[in-house]
Design a protein around this motif. Structure first.
Motif, mmCIF file in Angstrom:
data_model
loop_
_atom_site.group_PDB
_atom_site.id
_atom_site.type_symbol
_atom_site.label_atom_id
_atom_site.label_comp_id
_atom_site.label_asym_id
_atom_site.label_seq_id
_atom_site.Cartn_x
_atom_site.Cartn_y
_atom_site.Cartn_z
ATOM 1 N N GLU A 101 0.833 -1.211 0.000
ATOM 2 C CA GLU A 101 0.000 0.000 0.000
ATOM 3 C C GLU A 101 0.866 1.258 0.000
ATOM 4 O O GLU A 101 0.502 2.273 -0.576
ATOM 5 N N PHE A 102 2.002 1.150 0.661
ATOM 6 C CA PHE A 102 2.932 2.281 0.707
ATOM 7 C C PHE A 102 3.369 2.684 -0.694
ATOM 8 O O PHE A 102 3.335 3.855 -1.063
ATOM 9 N N TYR A 103 3.750 1.699 -1.511
ATOM 10 C CA TYR A 103 4.216 2.000 -2.864
ATOM 11 C C TYR A 103 3.071 2.317 -3.818
ATOM 12 O O TYR A 103 3.241 3.050 -4.788
ATOM 13 N N GLU A 104 1.888 1.790 -3.549
ATOM 14 C CA GLU A 104 0.752 2.017 -4.451
ATOM 15 C C GLU A 104 0.085 3.363 -4.195
ATOM 16 O O GLU A 104 -0.189 4.115 -5.133
ATOM 17 N N ASN A 105 -0.160 3.680 -2.926
ATOM 18 C CA ASN A 105 -0.914 4.884 -2.599
ATOM 19 C C ASN A 105 -0.033 6.052 -2.168
ATOM 20 O O ASN A 105 -0.522 7.180 -2.033
ATOM 21 N N GLY A 106 1.238 5.765 -1.932
ATOM 22 C CA GLY A 106 2.128 6.827 -1.477
ATOM 23 C C GLY A 106 2.039 7.032 0.028
ATOM 24 O O GLY A 106 1.095 6.581 0.677
#
Length: 209
Positions: A101-106
């Motif tokens: 989620e960190f890499y997908e949503n920032g």
């Protein structure tokens, strides 16, 4: 003009000696009394200075020299009570629950590799949401630990910008603040797009290798 009190000749107003009768115009007893008065005044000033110095010593200096041992031990206990090992791991910003989620949503993350009561090894990262996914990430940097606060500086955030900041350890959360001292004009992303970080599952793999 005044007159000599012995021969009556006219003298200058400020004259202390008569050139006609060769006699002094100042009363010896008056001079002695004036001298004693001046000496007493100087002693009073000296006594006042000594008194002020004594008060200053009692209020400011002595408490620091004779600080109570229990107060010093209490301060040490407060620092030693911090479980630094509990803060080792990956910390994400509040809205992030996983690395994917960190890499997908920032969002933002802090990796604490190691920490003791003197030095912490850390890295910070902020990622832009997809599809751009720009990321500002520091290398492993060393911060100085003071109680529950880590002070750090970095020379490169991945975009040739530099700065400093603090990480405050707050029980089950941490608060990280980044202050840039230089931002490269050509940089497209920075760490301070978000600067509050929260506890992440310690089982999450390290983001920084």
């Amino acid at each position: 003009m005044k007159k000599c009190k012995y021969c009556g000749k006219e003298l200058h107003e400020d004259a202390n000696f008569c050139p006609y009768c060769m006699r002094k115009q100042i009363n010896a007893e008056y001079v002695a009394a004036k001298s004693v008065h001046g000496l007493r005044f100087r002693w009073l000033i000296l006594a006042g200075v000594v008194l002020i110095a004594a008060v200053f010593a009692c209020v400011w200096i002595l408490p620091k020299i004779y600080q109570k041992p229990d107060a010093q031990q209490s301060a040490k206990k407060e620092d030693s009570a911090i479980d630094y090992d509990a803060y080792v791991g990956t910390w994400f910003s509040k809205e992030i629950s996983s690395a994917d989620e960190f890499y997908e949503n920032g969002g933002s993350a802090v990796q604490i590799f190691s920490i003791d009561d003197r030095i912490a090894e850390i890295s910070l990262s902020t990622v832009q949401s997809a599809p751009a996914n720009r990321a500002a990430t520091t290398d492993k940097i060393y911060g100085e630990v003071d109680g529950n606060v880590i002070q750090f500086s970095f020379q490169n955030d991945g975009w040739m910008s530099s700065g400093e900041g603090t990480i405050t350890l707050l029980n089950d959360t941490i608060y990280a603040e980044v202050i840039y001292t230089y931002k490269d004009p050509s940089a497209l992303w920075y760490l301070d797009h978000a600067n509050i970080f929260y506890l992440c599952d310690k089982e999450t793999p390290s983001l920084f290798g």
